[in-house]
Design a protein around this motif. Structure first.
Motif, PDB file in Angstrom:
ATOM      1  N   LEU A 130       5.628  11.132   2.731  1.00  0.00           N
ATOM      2  CA  LEU A 130       4.413  11.091   1.921  1.00  0.00           C
ATOM      3  C   LEU A 130       3.633  12.398   2.053  1.00  0.00           C
ATOM      4  O   LEU A 130       3.049  12.886   1.087  1.00  0.00           O
ATOM      5  CB  LEU A 130       3.545   9.896   2.332  1.00  0.00           C
ATOM      6  CG  LEU A 130       2.378   9.578   1.402  1.00  0.00           C
ATOM      7  CD1 LEU A 130       2.833   9.414  -0.033  1.00  0.00           C
ATOM      8  CD2 LEU A 130       1.643   8.324   1.863  1.00  0.00           C
ATOM      9  N   LEU A 148      -7.252   8.006   1.254  1.00  0.00           N
ATOM     10  CA  LEU A 148      -6.255   8.498   0.301  1.00  0.00           C
ATOM     11  C   LEU A 148      -6.410  10.003   0.108  1.00  0.00           C
ATOM     12  O   LEU A 148      -5.430  10.725  -0.009  1.00  0.00           O
ATOM     13  CB  LEU A 148      -6.432   7.801  -1.052  1.00  0.00           C
ATOM     14  CG  LEU A 148      -5.925   6.373  -1.162  1.00  0.00           C
ATOM     15  CD1 LEU A 148      -6.253   5.816  -2.542  1.00  0.00           C
ATOM     16  CD2 LEU A 148      -4.418   6.324  -0.924  1.00  0.00           C
ATOM     17  N   LEU A 197       2.004   4.093  -3.164  1.00  0.00           N
ATOM     18  CA  LEU A 197       1.695   5.514  -2.982  1.00  0.00           C
ATOM     19  C   LEU A 197       2.952   6.363  -3.011  1.00  0.00           C
ATOM     20  O   LEU A 197       3.021   7.381  -3.697  1.00  0.00           O
ATOM     21  CB  LEU A 197       0.965   5.722  -1.652  1.00  0.00           C
ATOM     22  CG  LEU A 197      -0.452   5.171  -1.601  1.00  0.00           C
ATOM     23  CD1 LEU A 197      -1.019   5.303  -0.203  1.00  0.00           C
ATOM     24  CD2 LEU A 197      -1.323   5.904  -2.602  1.00  0.00           C
ATOM     25  N   ILE A 198       3.957   5.927  -2.236  1.00  0.00           N
ATOM     26  CA  ILE A 198       5.167   6.738  -2.156  1.00  0.00           C
ATOM     27  C   ILE A 198       5.906   6.718  -3.494  1.00  0.00           C
ATOM     28  O   ILE A 198       6.430   7.739  -3.942  1.00  0.00           O
ATOM     29  CB  ILE A 198       6.049   6.258  -0.982  1.00  0.00           C
ATOM     30  CG1 ILE A 198       5.349   6.644   0.320  1.00  0.00           C
ATOM     31  CG2 ILE A 198       7.456   6.841  -1.053  1.00  0.00           C
ATOM     32  CD1 ILE A 198       6.122   6.461   1.574  1.00  0.00           C
ATOM     33  N   PHE A 220      -2.856   9.258   7.198  1.00  0.00           N
ATOM     34  CA  PHE A 220      -1.880   8.226   7.552  1.00  0.00           C
ATOM     35  C   PHE A 220      -0.470   8.612   7.103  1.00  0.00           C
ATOM     36  O   PHE A 220       0.494   7.949   7.473  1.00  0.00           O
ATOM     37  CB  PHE A 220      -2.274   6.909   6.870  1.00  0.00           C
ATOM     38  CG  PHE A 220      -2.215   7.000   5.367  1.00  0.00           C
ATOM     39  CD1 PHE A 220      -3.237   7.586   4.651  1.00  0.00           C
ATOM     40  CD2 PHE A 220      -1.109   6.528   4.679  1.00  0.00           C
ATOM     41  CE1 PHE A 220      -3.165   7.701   3.269  1.00  0.00           C
ATOM     42  CE2 PHE A 220      -1.033   6.634   3.303  1.00  0.00           C
ATOM     43  CZ  PHE A 220      -2.064   7.227   2.603  1.00  0.00           C
ATOM     44  N   ALA A 238       0.831  -1.204   0.000  1.00  0.00           N
ATOM     45  CA  ALA A 238       0.000   0.000   0.000  1.00  0.00           C
ATOM     46  C   ALA A 238       0.865   1.255   0.000  1.00  0.00           C
ATOM     47  O   ALA A 238       0.804   2.072  -0.926  1.00  0.00           O
ATOM     48  CB  ALA A 238      -0.926  -0.015   1.211  1.00  0.00           C
ATOM     49  N   PRO A 281      -3.903   3.621   4.728  1.00  0.00           N
ATOM     50  CA  PRO A 281      -4.702   4.351   3.750  1.00  0.00           C
ATOM     51  C   PRO A 281      -6.210   4.135   3.917  1.00  0.00           C
ATOM     52  O   PRO A 281      -6.986   5.012   3.559  1.00  0.00           O
ATOM     53  CB  PRO A 281      -4.232   3.786   2.408  1.00  0.00           C
ATOM     54  CG  PRO A 281      -2.936   3.135   2.673  1.00  0.00           C
ATOM     55  CD  PRO A 281      -2.954   2.701   4.099  1.00  0.00           C
TER      56      PRO A 281
END
Lengths: 96, 507
Positions: free
Chosen positions: B332, B322, A67-68, B327, A63, B285
């Motif tokens: 990020l 998201l 995303l990163i 989170f 996950a 997420p």
């Protein structure tokens, strides 16, 4: 650690993909890239991007890894575009 | 496709720009909150939960014994760094407590970063329903604009790294493409998930088909999607509240080592007291957590609602998670902010491109000047630089409005919108749009450069001290303000040079 490796491969892959494009190749290296050279750079760059994603997934889990990695794509692509615009000595030529 | 992209973008661009700027600030809401409440100390996490909870309970028992409901938010992470209590009833209130001593921290009244985050979809002055429809339609338009833009941009891969500066319209198009394409995954995610937020209001007919028309059907549907948690009416009979440590220990065991984030105590001191415990919504997420309901007198666990209930609800929680990015850690979060800023740049360059293209046509003698173009040119100035300038004024007002003034939070927000209104008037009155750009960018640079100075004069937490004590949040805000000031100064200079160039070319 794997994030750092992922970043390095990401940047490297994007540079190779950029150099696989004739316009940027000329801009950076002042010569035309032959079709074979372009193929090698494109395939190599894509492979580096794939390994970079795999590193991110391995280091951060699926996950967060996805995303990163997608997130890092943004500054990496901007860095390559910025380098080509302001640091590459040649001027961008427009090809249709 | 291209015409749809152009006109959807033009019509919704200003609202979208507002949503992107305030939404991007929303990714730093907690940090902005802290800067806007300089009385709060820097928190050193983790804070031991048992003593903090005991202090919160003691405070509520002395100050809000008659309240219907107490809420205790424990300091666990970046999202919730402070021990906070609130109570509802005849005299509702909220307070920040020192988790060690239980002392109430005297904190100024402010909307903080939360207000910026919330106006991202509430549009501040508008009624909830109206704002939701405006935001929803704009978001839908953005989704269509993203897709049509990607289709219309035939050389997406060939132009992936291309930016050719100093070439007028071509450069604006390059910048617009570059900002959009390099952040496209984020833009698609944020737009689609934004629509998921409004899906219940946006698709009432789907609910009506299954649950019947009108309010009743909606209510029935919502109570089925979000079933109420073992509600209880007050018995009117006094009974002592269970020691919270026992409840906390049980909850922690069920949460599998995850932190307990908040306790919601209904009817405290009554025989029918209920305690609802929630874990952290920010562990991943998927924005969800286990919910536990306890009998507030016996301490018996009455209900355990697991975090994951169904695939479709999980998908919704993933989309919301998201979108909000609660989170996200430092890396990020920085990437979220960068992508948000690129979203702002995408919209701003698109809006400017619309005017540059038409202005160029006029200068080449291919078209006559028209009012629409002039209006858009002026509006662009007040939206693109005027809004950040107004937000800078909001931050400044936080330090300059007297701390003990009644309703000062309202005043801060009014200062934002008054300043923004002023930028529209200014943009309309200046002889040329270029001059308005330059002056407003200059004003924004000045406003952001002044923020660390005002902060140093009006609070104990100036930049040097924040850096020396390792207070990253306070120092980070001041440094970001300086970076923004430099960026706006560059913009002012660049616009100044352009207009000088153009005057040189003109006869």
């Amino acid at each position: 650690m794997s994030v750092a490796v992922s970043c390095a491969l990401l940047l490297w892959g994007l540079v190779a993909v950029a150099l696989a494009m004739d316009r940027h190749h000329e801009q950076w290296l002042h010569r035309h890239a032959g079709p074979r050279m372009r193929l090698v750079l494109g395939a190599g760059g894509t492979a580096a991007l794939g390994i970079s994603l795999a590193c991110a997934l391995a280091g951060l889990g699926n996950a967060l890894g996805v995303l990163i990695w997608l997130g890092l794509l943004t500054p990496a692509a901007l860095a390559v575009a910025g380098t080509l615009t302001w640091l590459a000595p040649g001027r961008a030529t427009r090809r249709r | 496709m291209a015409w749809l992209h152009t006109w959807l973008g033009l019509l919704t661009g200003w609202v979208l720009y507002f949503m992107f700027v305030t939404g991007t600030a929303g990714y730093l809401d907690t940090e902005i909150d802290r800067w806007m409440r300089p009385e709060l100390p820097a928190t050193r996490l983790p804070v031991p939960q048992e003593p903090a909870l005991a202090q919160a309970r003691a405070f509520l028992e002395t100050h809000a014994a008659d309240a219907r409901r107490w809420t205790i938010t424990l300091p666990i992470d970046r999202n919730e760094p402070h021990l906070q209590v609130s109570w509802r009833g005849a005299a509702p209130g909220t307070a920040y407590l020192d988790p060690g001593t239980g002392q109430r921290l005297a904190v100024r009244e402010t909307g903080g970063g939360q207000l910026l985050y919330q106006m991202h979809w509430r549009l501040h002055y508008l009624a909830g329903g109206t704002a939701e429809w405006i935001v929803g339609i704009a978001t839908l338009a953005l989704l269509v604009a993203l897709v049509t833009g990607t289709v219309a941009h035939r050389r997406l891969f060939a132009d992936f790294f291309t930016f050719r500066p100093g070439k007028g319209q071509r450069s604006w198009l390059d910048a617009h493409n570059l900002a959009s394409v390099v952040s496209l995954p984020f833009q698609l995610m944020i737009t689609y998930s934004g629509l998921v937020f409004v899906m219940f209001s946006f698709t009432p007919l789907i609910v009506a088909t299954w649950y019947g028309p009108g309010e009743r059907g909606q209510r029935e549907f919502l109570s089925e999607v979000f079933p109420p948690l073992a509600p209880a009416k007050a018995a009117g009979q006094a009974a002592a509240l269970v020691p919270l440590d026992t409840v906390l220990a049980d909850a922690r065991q069920i949460l599998g080592g995850g932190p307990v984030a908040s306790l919601d105590i209904q009817n405290p001191g009554d025989a029918q007291a209920r305690i609802v415990i929630a874990g952290s919504f920010a562990t991943g997420p998927v924005r969800t957590t286990d919910l536990l309901v306890y009998d507030g007198v016996s301490g018996e666990r009455l209900l355990h609602r697991p975090a994951i209930q169904s695939g479709s609800k999980r998908f919704r929680d993933l989309m919301l998670g998201l979108h909000e990015g609660m989170f996200a850690g430092i890396l990020l979060r920085a990437l979220y902010v960068l992508s948000g800023l690129l979203g702002c740049a995408m919209i701003a360059t698109g809006m400017v491109l619309w005017t540059v293209k038409r202005r160029q046509r006029i200068e080449l003698g291919r078209a006559a000047p028209h009012t629409g173009l002039r209006v858009v040119e002026r509006l662009n100035v007040a939206v693109v630089v005027g809004l950040p300038l107004a937000i800078g004024v909001y931050f400044g007002a936080n330090r300059l409005v007297p701390v003990d003034l009644a309703a000062r939070a309202v005043l801060e927000a009014d200062a934002l919108f008054a300043a923004w209104a002023a930028t529209f008037i200014h943009a309309a009155l200046r002889p040329s749009a270029a001059l308005a750009w330059r002056e407003q960018a200059g004003a924004a640079a000045l406003a952001y450069a002044l923020l660390p100075v005002i902060n140093a004069i009006t609070s104990e937490r100036h930049l040097v001290r924040s850096l020396a004590t390792g207070d990253g949040v306070m120092a980070g805000f001041d440094l970001c303000a300086l970076v923004l000031a430099a960026a706006f100064a560059c913009l002012a200079r660049t616009v100044g040079r352009w207009s000088a160039d153009r005057q040189g070319v003109r006869p």
